[in-house]
Design an enzyme around this catalytic site. Structure first.
Site, PDB file in Angstrom:
ATOM      1  N   VAL A  11      -1.984  11.178  57.534  1.00 60.23           N
ATOM      2  CA  VAL A  11      -2.583  10.993  56.286  1.00 60.23           C
ATOM      3  C   VAL A  11      -4.585  11.894  55.759  1.00 60.23           C
ATOM      4  O   VAL A  11      -4.867  12.577  55.691  1.00 60.23           O
ATOM      5  CB  VAL A  11      -2.822   9.435  55.584  1.00 60.23           C
ATOM      6  CG1 VAL A  11      -4.085   9.175  54.427  1.00 60.23           C
ATOM      7  CG2 VAL A  11      -1.625   8.821  55.348  1.00 60.23           C
ATOM      8  N   LYS A  35      -4.562  14.606  71.034  1.00 57.78           N
ATOM      9  CA  LYS A  35      -4.636  15.434  69.013  1.00 57.78           C
ATOM     10  C   LYS A  35      -6.119  16.548  68.773  1.00 57.78           C
ATOM     11  O   LYS A  35      -5.113  17.334  68.298  1.00 57.78           O
ATOM     12  CB  LYS A  35      -4.388  13.773  68.531  1.00 57.78           C
ATOM     13  CG  LYS A  35      -3.732  14.026  66.905  1.00 57.78           C
ATOM     14  CD  LYS A  35      -3.613  13.179  66.195  1.00 57.78           C
ATOM     15  CE  LYS A  35      -2.408  12.476  66.567  1.00 57.78           C
ATOM     16  NZ  LYS A  35      -1.953  11.105  65.514  1.00 57.78           N
ATOM     17  N   GLU A 155       5.387  11.635  53.048  1.00 58.12           N
ATOM     18  CA  GLU A 155       5.490  13.605  54.259  1.00 58.12           C
ATOM     19  C   GLU A 155       6.377  14.275  53.270  1.00 58.12           C
ATOM     20  O   GLU A 155       7.600  14.085  52.930  1.00 58.12           O
ATOM     21  CB  GLU A 155       5.702  12.214  55.544  1.00 58.12           C
ATOM     22  CG  GLU A 155       4.309  11.843  56.296  1.00 58.12           C
ATOM     23  CD  GLU A 155       5.502  11.237  57.043  1.00 58.12           C
ATOM     24  OE1 GLU A 155       5.992  11.418  57.660  1.00 58.12           O
ATOM     25  OE2 GLU A 155       4.300   9.780  57.231  1.00 58.12           O
ATOM     26  N   ASN A 211       4.341   1.196  45.861  1.00 57.54           N
ATOM     27  CA  ASN A 211       5.393   1.703  46.753  1.00 57.54           C
ATOM     28  C   ASN A 211       6.364   0.040  46.869  1.00 57.54           C
ATOM     29  O   ASN A 211       7.865   0.282  47.243  1.00 57.54           O
ATOM     30  CB  ASN A 211       4.931   0.970  48.638  1.00 57.54           C
ATOM     31  CG  ASN A 211       4.081   2.479  48.479  1.00 57.54           C
ATOM     32  OD1 ASN A 211       4.415   3.219  48.214  1.00 57.54           O
ATOM     33  ND2 ASN A 211       4.280   2.778  50.342  1.00 57.54           N
ATOM     34  N   LEU A 253      16.628   7.078  43.410  1.00 57.27           N
ATOM     35  CA  LEU A 253      18.309   5.827  42.620  1.00 57.27           C
ATOM     36  C   LEU A 253      18.667   6.888  44.001  1.00 57.27           C
ATOM     37  O   LEU A 253      20.002   6.768  43.263  1.00 57.27           O
ATOM     38  CB  LEU A 253      18.304   5.913  41.499  1.00 57.27           C
ATOM     39  CG  LEU A 253      17.729   4.406  40.595  1.00 57.27           C
ATOM     40  CD1 LEU A 253      17.719   5.077  39.135  1.00 57.27           C
ATOM     41  CD2 LEU A 253      17.817   3.502  40.826  1.00 57.27           C
ATOM     42  N   HIS A 254      18.790   6.898  44.778  1.00 55.40           N
ATOM     43  CA  HIS A 254      19.592   8.029  45.854  1.00 55.40           C
ATOM     44  C   HIS A 254      19.914   6.493  46.359  1.00 55.40           C
ATOM     45  O   HIS A 254      19.876   6.470  47.858  1.00 55.40           O
ATOM     46  CB  HIS A 254      19.187   8.759  46.384  1.00 55.40           C
ATOM     47  CG  HIS A 254      18.765  10.565  45.545  1.00 55.40           C
ATOM     48  ND1 HIS A 254      19.600  10.915  44.710  1.00 55.40           N
ATOM     49  CD2 HIS A 254      17.682  10.144  45.368  1.00 55.40           C
ATOM     50  CE1 HIS A 254      18.410  11.484  43.511  1.00 55.40           C
ATOM     51  NE2 HIS A 254      17.372  11.525  43.973  1.00 55.40           N
ATOM     52  N   CYS A 263       6.117   3.826  55.592  1.00 57.53           N
ATOM     53  CA  CYS A 263       5.565   3.027  54.531  1.00 57.53           C
ATOM     54  C   CYS A 263       6.087   1.854  53.997  1.00 57.53           C
ATOM     55  O   CYS A 263       6.000   0.808  53.745  1.00 57.53           O
ATOM     56  CB  CYS A 263       5.082   4.053  53.769  1.00 57.53           C
ATOM     57  SG  CYS A 263       3.666   5.078  54.490  1.00 57.53           S
TER      58      CYS A 263
HETATM   59  N1  LIG Z   1       1.950   8.737  56.480  1.00 57.77           N
HETATM   60  C1  LIG Z   1       2.543   8.425  55.111  1.00 57.77           C
HETATM   61  O1  LIG Z   1       3.269   9.418  54.534  1.00 57.77           O
HETATM   62  C2  LIG Z   1       1.087   8.155  54.604  1.00 57.77           C
HETATM   63  C3  LIG Z   1       1.260   8.025  52.722  1.00 57.77           C
HETATM   64  C4  LIG Z   1       0.183   6.646  52.145  1.00 57.77           C
HETATM   65  C5  LIG Z   1      -0.521   6.026  52.723  1.00 57.77           C
HETATM   66  N2  LIG Z   1      -0.460   5.819  54.496  1.00 57.77           N
HETATM   67  C6  LIG Z   1      -0.914   5.084  55.004  1.00 57.77           C
HETATM   68  O2  LIG Z   1      -2.202   5.438  55.672  1.00 57.77           O
HETATM   69  C7  LIG Z   1      -2.433   4.862  56.763  1.00 57.77           C
HETATM   70  C8  LIG Z   1      -2.506   6.286  58.342  1.00 57.77           C
HETATM   71  O3  LIG Z   1      -1.002   6.395  58.160  1.00 57.77           O
HETATM   72  P1  LIG Z   1      -0.963   7.709  59.025  1.00 57.77           P
HETATM   73  O4  LIG Z   1       0.835   7.633  58.928  1.00 57.77           O
HETATM   74  O5  LIG Z   1      -1.315   9.001  58.194  1.00 57.77           O
HETATM   75  O6  LIG Z   1      -0.825   7.119  60.846  1.00 57.77           O
HETATM   76  P2  LIG Z   1      -0.885   7.966  61.659  1.00 57.77           P
HETATM   77  O7  LIG Z   1      -0.197   6.687  62.902  1.00 57.77           O
HETATM   78  O8  LIG Z   1      -0.283   9.118  61.298  1.00 57.77           O
HETATM   79  O9  LIG Z   1      -2.702   8.593  62.013  1.00 57.77           O
HETATM   80  C9  LIG Z   1      -3.716   7.457  61.930  1.00 57.77           C
HETATM   81  C10 LIG Z   1      -4.419   8.122  63.305  1.00 57.77           C
HETATM   82  O10 LIG Z   1      -5.483   7.279  63.923  1.00 57.77           O
HETATM   83  C11 LIG Z   1      -5.811   7.989  64.465  1.00 57.77           C
HETATM   84  N3  LIG Z   1      -7.177   5.807  65.072  1.00 57.77           N
HETATM   85  C12 LIG Z   1      -6.304   4.590  65.321  1.00 57.77           C
HETATM   86  N4  LIG Z   1      -7.835   4.177  65.089  1.00 57.77           N
HETATM   87  C13 LIG Z   1      -8.683   4.999  65.216  1.00 57.77           C
HETATM   88  C14 LIG Z   1     -10.262   4.977  64.991  1.00 57.77           C
HETATM   89  N5  LIG Z   1     -10.871   3.808  65.605  1.00 57.77           N
HETATM   90  N6  LIG Z   1     -10.345   5.749  65.071  1.00 57.77           N
HETATM   91  C15 LIG Z   1     -10.054   7.392  65.441  1.00 57.77           C
HETATM   92  N7  LIG Z   1      -9.203   7.385  65.084  1.00 57.77           N
HETATM   93  C16 LIG Z   1      -8.025   6.563  65.152  1.00 57.77           C
HETATM   94  C17 LIG Z   1      -4.688   7.345  65.740  1.00 57.77           C
HETATM   95  O11 LIG Z   1      -4.753   7.952  66.892  1.00 57.77           O
HETATM   96  C18 LIG Z   1      -3.596   7.853  65.279  1.00 57.77           C
HETATM   97  O12 LIG Z   1      -3.924   9.617  65.374  1.00 57.77           O
HETATM   98  C19 LIG Z   1      -1.539   3.733  56.426  1.00 57.77           C
HETATM   99  O13 LIG Z   1      -2.170   2.367  56.472  1.00 57.77           O
HETATM  100  C20 LIG Z   1       0.025   4.678  56.221  1.00 57.77           C
HETATM  101  O14 LIG Z   1      -0.084   2.801  55.382  1.00 57.77           O
HETATM  102  C21 LIG Z   1       0.511   6.668  54.751  1.00 57.77           C
END
Ligand SMILES: NC(=O)c1ccc[n+]([C@@H]2O[C@H](COP(=O)([O-])OP(=O)(O)OC[C@H]3O[C@@H](n4cnc5c(N)ncnc54)[C@H](O)[C@@H]3O)[C@@H](O)[C@H]2O)c1
Length: 434
Positions: A11, A35, A155, A211, A253-254, A263
């Protein structure tokens, strides 16, 4: 506008690259030095279609930088987005907010001038209040507002979704913060993307409600698929017959192996737990989470049944490790549970995925990873399609049949036609069809 993004995962990185592309000056921060080092070296830490070139062009135009230094990024920023992970905590299913609160403390110590702290992570209702409390405790003199701006991107289509959102939800009652959020999303505002301004707690709940509802659709059609198998019906026709009703809609609906990803599994658990904590249980969501939890193992049982009720010392070929196509994300992916269950039943597993092998290597043991679908099928007693990658929709089936030791295909995504597969001489099993 100067923007800092805290957390550069799926995100944070996509949001940062898109905000930079809108013309803002963005720093993506992450505590994971490897990273950030990769990003500074032009290497993407995740697979997301279109992301590498979007990042590259915005870095070149000097609108996008990467850093581990949260202080330097925050003190110049007008808006700081929190996009850290919120995984499931311990045993009660609630979201673990440790990363959000740590980020809040670090932001609080670094902010200068009026700063909008935007929570983009998916967080339980009331988290914004706690983030506000933390910032005030760390930095009593700070001039700030905490906003909820949940993210809805998928994603695999994340950049398109970020730039063409169905809606942008902004939870705040602070007019200065609202104006700044308008400015951050200005190009989308000009494109008339719907903005929904609400109270912060409402915005936090909208994300879980959305969700939870989508997960319910998936769990519903999956259980309908089980019923179709018993009843001699076809779930794809049932889904089409339902989906043509505009009140229902055809998406999500798949029938398949159960939802995965970072998520739906954790968000359904967290929503159910929030509801329990607040004394307003949502039993539908509890049932959805439970149905999905048991489904992945039942898919493994389906494979075992297809192999004549035993996979002991047999080789099973798995196509697809990512939780869905066009991503390398294997968090809660059905393939992981299915492979583990097959291994416990004595199977040797070969696997192929176009993008997720490196991730899978870190969580699976004893799996032979292959370079393509045909090598994966070589000598296997059955081929199991777990992820619906486009590349698996047009396999050279004669070649697959030649490679397999027995012509058994278990298609957990219903991407092939049962009658066609039978004509080709396969013993073919799918989900919710005869
Ligand atoms: N992945 C998705 O499709 C999606 C979609 C909508 C919402 N979300 C929500 O977004 C949020 C992030 O999801 P994601 O999939 O991107 O997670 P992710 O695990 O890919 O990324 C999170 C990042 O945050 C970093 N991090 C953690 N603590 C930190 C700090 N104190 N300072 C700096 N960096 C820090 C981690 O190292 C990691 O790289 C979650 O709450 C998730 O539910 C995700």
């Amino acid at each position: 506008m100067r923007i800092a993004i805290i957390g550069s995962g799926y995100v944070g990185l996509v949001s940062g690259a898109c905000f930079a592309d809108f013309g803002h000056i963005v720093t993506c921060v992450d505590s994971d030095a490897a990273k950030i080092g990769a990003l500074q070296g032009g290497k993407m830490p995740i697979y997301e279609p279109g992301l590498a070139s979007l990042v590259e062009s915005n870095v070149r135009e000097e609108r996008l930088t990467f850093s581990t230094d949260i202080v330097a990024a925050v003190d110049k920023a007008e808006a700081v987005f929190i996009a850290v992970g919120t995984p499931t905590r311990g045993d009660d299913g609630q979201a673990d907010l440790r990363f959000v609160y740590d980020a809040a403390k670090e932001i609080a110590a670094a902010m200068k001038g009026f700063t909008v702290v935007v929570n983009k992570s998916t967080v339980p209702v009331g988290t914004g209040d706690e983030v506000e409390r933390i910032i005030r405790a760390v930095n009593p003199g700070a001039d700030f507002a905490v906003v909820s701006n949940p993210e809805f991107l998928r994603e695999g289509a994340a950049i398109y979704d970020f730039k063409h959102p169905d809606r942008i939800v902004v939870g705040t009652d602070d007019p200065r913060a609202a104006a700044l959020m308008h400015e951050a999303y200005r190009p989308l505002y000009l494109n008339a993307a719907p903005f929904l301004f609400t109270a912060r707690r409402t915005a936090e709940l909208i994300k879980y409600a959305a969700n939870g509802f989508l997960a319910t659709k998936v769990a519903f059609i999956n259980e309908m698929a089980d019923l179709c198998e018993k009843a001699g019906a076809d779930v794809q026709d049932v889904a089409r017959g339902m989906g043509l009703d505009n009140r229902i809609g055809s998406k999500f609906l798949h029938a398949g192996p159960g939802f995965g990803g970072s998520c739906f599994p954790k968000d359904t658990l967290a929503l159910a737990q929030t509801a329990r904590e607040l004394g307003a249980r949502i039993t539908i969501i509890e049932a959805v989470a439970e149905a999905n939890r048991t489904r992945k193992n039942r898919m493994a049982q389906k494979v075992i049944a297809a192999c004549g009720d035993s996979v002991a010392d047999k080789t099973v070929a798995i196509l697809g490790l990512a939780f869905k196509q066009n991503t390398d994300d294997i968090r809660e992916a059905a393939a992981i549970d299915i492979i583990t269950a097959l291994q416990s039943a004595g199977a040797k597993v070969r696997a192929y995925d176009p993008q997720a092998i490196e991730q899978a290597r870190q969580v699976l043991t004893g799996v032979t990873f292959c370079q393509n679908a045909y090598l994966c099928a070589e000598g296997a007693s059955a081929l199991v399609i777990v992820t619906e990658w486009d590349a698996f929709r047009a396999l050279d089936l004669a070649r697959i049949k030649e490679a397999l030791s027995e012509p058994i295909i278990v298609d957990l995504r219903n991407i092939y036609s049962p009658s066609d597969m039978r004509k080709r001489g396969f013993r073919y099993f799918s989900v919710g069809r005869q």
